[in-house]
Design an enzyme around this catalytic site. Sequence first.
Site, PDB file in Angstrom:
ATOM      1  N   LEU A   1       4.841  -8.597 -38.775  1.00 45.49           N
ATOM      2  CA  LEU A   1       5.440  -9.606 -39.636  1.00 45.49           C
ATOM      3  C   LEU A   1       6.446  -8.898 -40.532  1.00 45.49           C
ATOM      4  CD1 LEU A   1       2.322 -11.669 -40.846  1.00 45.49           C
ATOM      5  CD2 LEU A   1       3.991 -12.356 -39.117  1.00 45.49           C
ATOM      6  N   ASP A   2       7.527  -9.601 -40.911  1.00 47.80           N
ATOM      7  CA  ASP A   2       8.472  -9.042 -41.865  1.00 47.80           C
ATOM      8  C   ASP A   2       7.747  -8.696 -43.166  1.00 47.80           C
ATOM      9  OD1 ASP A   2      10.531  -9.401 -40.094  1.00 47.80           O
ATOM     10  OD2 ASP A   2      11.330 -11.207 -41.067  1.00 47.80           O
ATOM     11  N   LYS A   3       8.303  -7.754 -43.897  1.00 46.86           N
ATOM     12  CA  LYS A   3       7.707  -7.312 -45.158  1.00 46.86           C
ATOM     13  C   LYS A   3       7.402  -8.479 -46.086  1.00 46.86           C
ATOM     14  CE  LYS A   3       8.832  -4.567 -49.268  1.00 46.86           C
ATOM     15  NZ  LYS A   3       9.817  -3.665 -49.902  1.00 46.86           N
TER      16      LYS A   3
ATOM     17  N   THR B   1       7.122 -11.687 -45.377  1.00 51.11           N
ATOM     18  CA  THR B   1       6.397 -12.793 -44.756  1.00 51.11           C
ATOM     19  C   THR B   1       4.910 -12.502 -44.815  1.00 51.11           C
ATOM     20  OG1 THR B   1       8.239 -13.189 -43.239  1.00 51.11           O
ATOM     21  CG2 THR B   1       6.120 -14.157 -42.652  1.00 51.11           C
TER      22      THR B   1
END
Length: 345
Positions: free
Chosen positions: A141-143, A145
């Site tokens: 997951l993106d940082k 998110t």
Amino acid sequence: MSVQLLTVAAEEGEQRLDRWFKRRFPHVTQGAVEKMCRTGQIRVDGGRAKASDRVAPGMEIRVPPLPDAEAPRPRESRVSKSDEQMIQDCVIFRDEHMIVLNKPPGLPSQGGSGQGDRHVDGLAEALKFGYKEKPKLVHRLDKDTSGVLMLARTDRVARGLSEALRHRNTRKIYWAAVAGVPNPRQGSVKYGLMKAPGHGRGGEGEKMLCVHPAKMADYPDAKRAQTDFFTLWFLGSRLSWMALSPITGRTHQLRAHMAELGHPIIGDGKYGGSGQENLGDGWGATLGGELSRKLHLHARSLTVEHPVTKVLTTFTAPLPEHMARTWAQFDWKEGDVPENPFRDS
């Protein structure tokens, strides 16, 4: 080990003494080799030698008693007590095969450019729970998110989960708050995505650019992407609670696709800055500063086949604090919407 008299072999060729020594005895440090040369313990053809002297086939080298090679010590965990407790509190499911986390926003999945040393992969040392090896990430997951993130406890399960994520019955559903209200309120975004280089030395500021499906052939670096979307609730024309399902898994896919529609995700400074078209109130992705400036994107649920039991299982993660405050502000209740609005799509 006693003193040894060794002859440089023909196949070893001519080389520095210290390099010959390291190839024969790799567990001995460079510093130890230099010290043994200074003290006369290592000799070449009976004479003293320096570590930088060259040796050739046929030369005889005196090797003093050396310590046995030590088994590598297990690396001590650098995870602090507070981080250990934090990452363990994130566990929402655990069995002997896998661990599922509710990743907090602001914590990277892995290390990388600009990500620092504190990330899920590093903190996984605190998620062994009796196993010798730390669990392995099978997706990211993106940082910024939050939400459902899976880890495998063995290599075999990691391979199984990677395969399961590609299965047609797998469904990822994200919840987001976006500026404006999409029209139509349900559909698919099929813009391709292409990386635009960042402005920093390490690639910082890298963004994904959307490419119209009809123009994909003009951009060989663009990759096809699809995001299904469903409007769960809306507030006039200013704000919507969206369910987003990525059919492909491109970098920043949901953020770039929603911005391309003119409905950037709240708190998205990269794709929803003040210059970004906003079909809501024209305030980019901040709505005039009324809401938290953190990204309002959360991996709400993941339906996937268990790699061992083969049972189709859904994992659900509660909203992070800043999104829960936004939901409470607009009286949006989790129980008022279907968990999977794409069930028939």
